[in-house]
Design an enzyme around this catalytic site. Sequence first.
Site, PDB file in Angstrom:
ATOM      1  N   GLU A 101       0.739  -1.043  -0.094  1.00  0.00           N
ATOM      2  CA  GLU A 101      -0.086  -0.085  -0.013  1.00  0.00           C
ATOM      3  C   GLU A 101       1.032   1.298   0.151  1.00  0.00           C
ATOM      4  OE1 GLU A 101      -3.679   2.038   2.364  1.00  0.00           O
ATOM      5  OE2 GLU A 101      -2.836   0.252   3.229  1.00  0.00           O
ATOM      6  N   ASP A 176      -1.699  12.149  -3.890  1.00  0.00           N
ATOM      7  CA  ASP A 176      -1.914  13.744  -4.044  1.00  0.00           C
ATOM      8  C   ASP A 176      -2.506  13.464  -5.546  1.00  0.00           C
ATOM      9  OD1 ASP A 176      -1.266  16.302  -4.543  1.00  0.00           O
ATOM     10  OD2 ASP A 176       0.351  15.948  -2.993  1.00  0.00           O
ATOM     11  N   ASP A 212     -10.645  10.818  -5.120  1.00  0.00           N
ATOM     12  CA  ASP A 212     -11.907  11.782  -5.395  1.00  0.00           C
ATOM     13  C   ASP A 212     -11.628  12.746  -6.028  1.00  0.00           C
ATOM     14  OD1 ASP A 212     -10.230  12.984  -3.711  1.00  0.00           O
ATOM     15  OD2 ASP A 212     -11.704  13.506  -2.259  1.00  0.00           O
ATOM     16  N   THR A 249     -13.043   5.528   4.528  1.00  0.00           N
ATOM     17  CA  THR A 249     -12.684   6.256   5.374  1.00  0.00           C
ATOM     18  C   THR A 249     -13.031   7.651   5.982  1.00  0.00           C
ATOM     19  OG1 THR A 249     -11.307   7.709   3.841  1.00  0.00           O
ATOM     20  CG2 THR A 249     -10.441   5.452   4.286  1.00  0.00           C
ATOM     21  N   ARG A 250     -12.775   8.110   6.819  1.00  0.00           N
ATOM     22  CA  ARG A 250     -13.047   9.600   7.380  1.00  0.00           C
ATOM     23  C   ARG A 250     -13.116  10.497   6.559  1.00  0.00           C
ATOM     24  NH1 ARG A 250     -10.853  11.317  12.746  1.00  0.00           N
ATOM     25  NH2 ARG A 250      -9.012  11.249  11.599  1.00  0.00           N
ATOM     26  N   PHE A 251     -11.834  10.640   5.896  1.00  0.00           N
ATOM     27  CA  PHE A 251     -11.573  11.451   4.797  1.00  0.00           C
ATOM     28  C   PHE A 251     -12.514  11.559   3.668  1.00  0.00           C
ATOM     29  CE2 PHE A 251      -9.360  12.186   0.554  1.00  0.00           C
ATOM     30  CZ  PHE A 251      -9.147  13.402   0.685  1.00  0.00           C
TER      31      PHE A 251
END
Length: 280
Positions: A101, A176, A212, A249-251
């Site tokens: 990962e 990124d 995203d 995930t929270r993000f």
Amino acid sequence: MSDSANTPASHEHVTAPGTGAPLRHARAKGEPRFPDGPKADPAGSHFERRIRSFQPRRSRVTAGQADALQRLWPKWGLDIDGHGPLDLTDLFGNDNSVVLEIGFGMGEATAQMAAADPATNILAVDVHTPGQGNLLNLADSNGLSNIRVGNGDAIILLREMLVPDALDGLRVYFPDPWPKKRHHKRRLIQPDFLTLAATRLRPGALLHCATDWEPYAEQMLEVLTAHPDFENTQADGGFAPRPGFRPLTRFEGQGLDKGHVVNDLLFRRVPHADQPPAGD
């Protein structure tokens, strides 16, 4: 990298648990940030300079994260120095399959995936010191012995330290996006990276990306579709639904609440040119 062992004396940004108040420790010149923890620049200047797809970040390390780095790094940490091939069986203490990962943030999703699939080893690589400490903490508190935390450049790991067909999977979640056009060359998912990664992935291994940032998702799909070493698992040649093994995930949840679109890409490593497809 974010720190150098040859910088003037500086104050560590370590915060007390539950308070956010800094616990300052003055480091003498040449004193490592975490004497028993990850090195500031493990590969040093041994390899040629190149455009990097990551931007080292310096941020506050909690006392708990600092403790985990000191206490657990010798046991579960790996400095990516590029000096010779890595024995994954020795690293994990077993011969289970290994998934790499690249970029794990604070490690919550990594820990969840490791807990859900204890028969798969996860080598999680990042350059963010607080995230490294947090993931070590999560692994320790949840008894997750199938996680190893790599510190440094994943390209050096792939190119210099992993043998061909070493990996059973590769995960790149929310890299990124480098949104400015002049920075697009810094994006990780590029033809050269895929060619390198393909040499380290066993035939049939899954390459799983998620982002995203829709323009980056489109570029990922275009580059992966054109690459001869990978094939889309989706019959329509498009994006994939989020698989159950990738936690929300929270993000990601925050982005979805704001109307962001998250795209998953699931591609398989095709058989080598001299190897027939499975079942033949």
